[in-house]
Design a protein around this motif. Structure first.
Motif: not given
Ligand code: HEM
Lengths: 280, 160
Positions: A204, A206, A223-227, A236-237, A239, B20
């Motif tokens: 992911t 960030e 912003y952080r994508q999630k695994s 969800d991601d 933010s 993002a």
């Protein structure tokens, strides 16, 4: 528990350190970052390539923090600290307690982290400061995670972070940016366990950006994508937008508004994030 | 970002529909708009914003006062001809900022070799300079720009 021993060790080292009263003062204000929810230095939600505290070559730095997140159906406390040597290596610890209000129950997770600065100097090198990090997460209360289909109670995240300060880049203000890639099996950062019916692991990204309004105030966003890989519930991601205040090298405060999306089947979770940190 | 009427900030939409980078960019733009949109942007050269020749002289003096009080670095200057250092520093900052001067001192690597300057000392001197710039009321944007020009000299200055 191994993590309890480690926590005690950290505490003892911190006490010895304060006993020696070698207060590190050798880095520019804010270049130690602030404590992230996982214990290491970062902007708050995302870990950055920075090393905690204000110690330079041959010196120790240390931080202790307490963070509280209050969103619609959850409350998260994260408390811990970090010990750094030579602006090079950082050892961190965080104990997270998530209160799930609709179920009137709590989930605890411990995180031990290690971060090493590989190359670069946030302020001085053309290339960004790049660090490699490891976070070992252990879930102490696994009932909810298992009920939702998580396969493990512990997991290890690896991340590579790149941080850079851009002088006078935003209306004459300095801009700090961070980009990270993370390899993880964690569901909701581990609070809902690790792994699941999906892929065994995931990459992911960030991202964070913050503007120094002046030497002491920053405004920024993460912003952080999630695994997450549970099939029973969506993840969800994340933010957030944040304001950080560093009155001096000893204290730092962060207030944020976080949008965390669906968590454990409860939809559209958002709310406040407040954090305070002390550095030695 | 600036509309003719002044300082408009676009409403951020829900993050869900947002990739993002767009989220971060919109926040950064909103902040930049708030910071710059309501004051007139200046394109004055850096040298002018530092106060010209007299501004740099005042800065050098404020800097020397800060240096003299800085225990971490002051001993490094024990054998230094301070008048010559001051003159060369003013010329260097003047030339860097686009002023009508020519720096005639040594290169940074030559000037600092043998001093074995540590990162701690470098940071301490940067803090002295930051404080000196604030002491003489140089505007924040000009301070940051000058710091950005000096920052890459780190590698020629330390260790040698
Ligand atoms: C970006 C940072 C720096 C800049 C722009 C800078 C600039 C200069 C300049 C223009 C000179 C005069 C050279 C000459 O006369 O030929 C000089 C000399 C000197 N600098 Fe720096 N300097 C920096 C960092 C440092 C640091 C961190 C220290 C020590 C802590 C330091 C200590 C000295 C000393 C002791 C001299 C005099 C050397 C001598 O007398 O031979 N400088 N510097």
């Amino acid at each position: 528990m191994a993590t309890d021993n480690l926590r005690q060790a950290l505490l003892i080292i911190a006490l010895v350190f304060t006993g020696l009263s070698a207060i590190a003062d050798s880095k520019i204000l804010a270049t130690g970052g602030v404590s992230g929810i996982e214990g290491g230095s970062g902007g708050g939600v995302n870990p950055w390539a920075l090393i905690s505290g204000y110690g330079s070559s041959g010196e120790w730095g240390a931080t202790a923090f307490s963070t509280h997140v209050r969103i619609d159906d959850f409350q998260l406390w994260s408390r811990g600290g970090a010990l750094a040597y030579g602006d090079r290596v950082e050892l961190s610890f965080a104990r997270q307690t998530l209160k799930v209000r609709p179920l009137d129950t709590s989930i605890r997770q411990d995180i031990v982290g290690l971060k090493i600065r590989l190359i670069g100097e946030l302020l001085y090198s053309r290339a960004p400061q790049i660090s490699l990090g490891v976070q070992h997460k252990t879930l102490e209360d696994n009932a909810i995670a298992r009920a939702l289909g998580a396969s493990d109670d512990s997991g290890t995240d690896y991340f590579l972070a790149a941080s850079k300060l851009w002088f006078a880049a935003a209306a004459g203000r300095n801009l700090l940016t961070n980009i990270s890639i993370r390899h993880s099996r964690a569901n909701q950062n581990g609070l809902l366990g690790f792994g699941g019916p999906g892929d065994p692991s995931r990459w992911t990204a960030e991202m964070s950006a913050a503007v120094f309004i002046n030497d002491h105030w920053l405004v920024g966003a993460d912003y952080r994508q999630k695994s997450g890989q549970l099939s029973s519930v969506d993840e969800d991601d994340w933010s957030d937008i944040f304001v950080s205040y560093l009155p001096n090298k000893r204290l730092a405060f962060v207030a944020a508004w976080a949008e965390l999306g669906d968590i454990a089947g409860l939809q559209d979770q958002s709310g406040f994030y407040l954090s305070a940190q002390v550095s030695l | 970002m600036n509309t003719a009427s002044g300082c408009a900030v676009s409403e951020p939409r829900s993050h869900r529909a947002f990739p993002a980078a767009a989220f971060l960019a919109s926040v950064a733009l909103a902040v930049a708009t708030i910071l710059s949109g309501c004051t007139s942007m200046t394109n004055e050269p850096l040298f002018e914003r530092l106060g010209g020749e007299s501004g740099l002289e005042a800065l050098a003096d404020a800097f020397l006062i800060r240096l003299a009080e800085d225990e971490v670095v002051v001993a490094t200057f024990d054998d230094t001809d301070i008048d010559q250092f001051r003159g060369h520093l003013i010329d260097q900052l003047c030339e860097l900022s686009g002023g009508p001067c020519t720096y005639e001192g040594r290169t940074m690597a030559e000037a600092h070799s043998g001093l074995n300057i540590s990162p701690k000392q470098f940071n301490s001197l940067v803090e002295d300079l930051m404080q000196a710039m604030a002491d003489v009321d140089i505007p924040l944007g000009a301070r940051n720009e000058l710091l950005g020009m000096l920052a890459p000299m780190y590698h020629d200055t330390i260790g040698g």
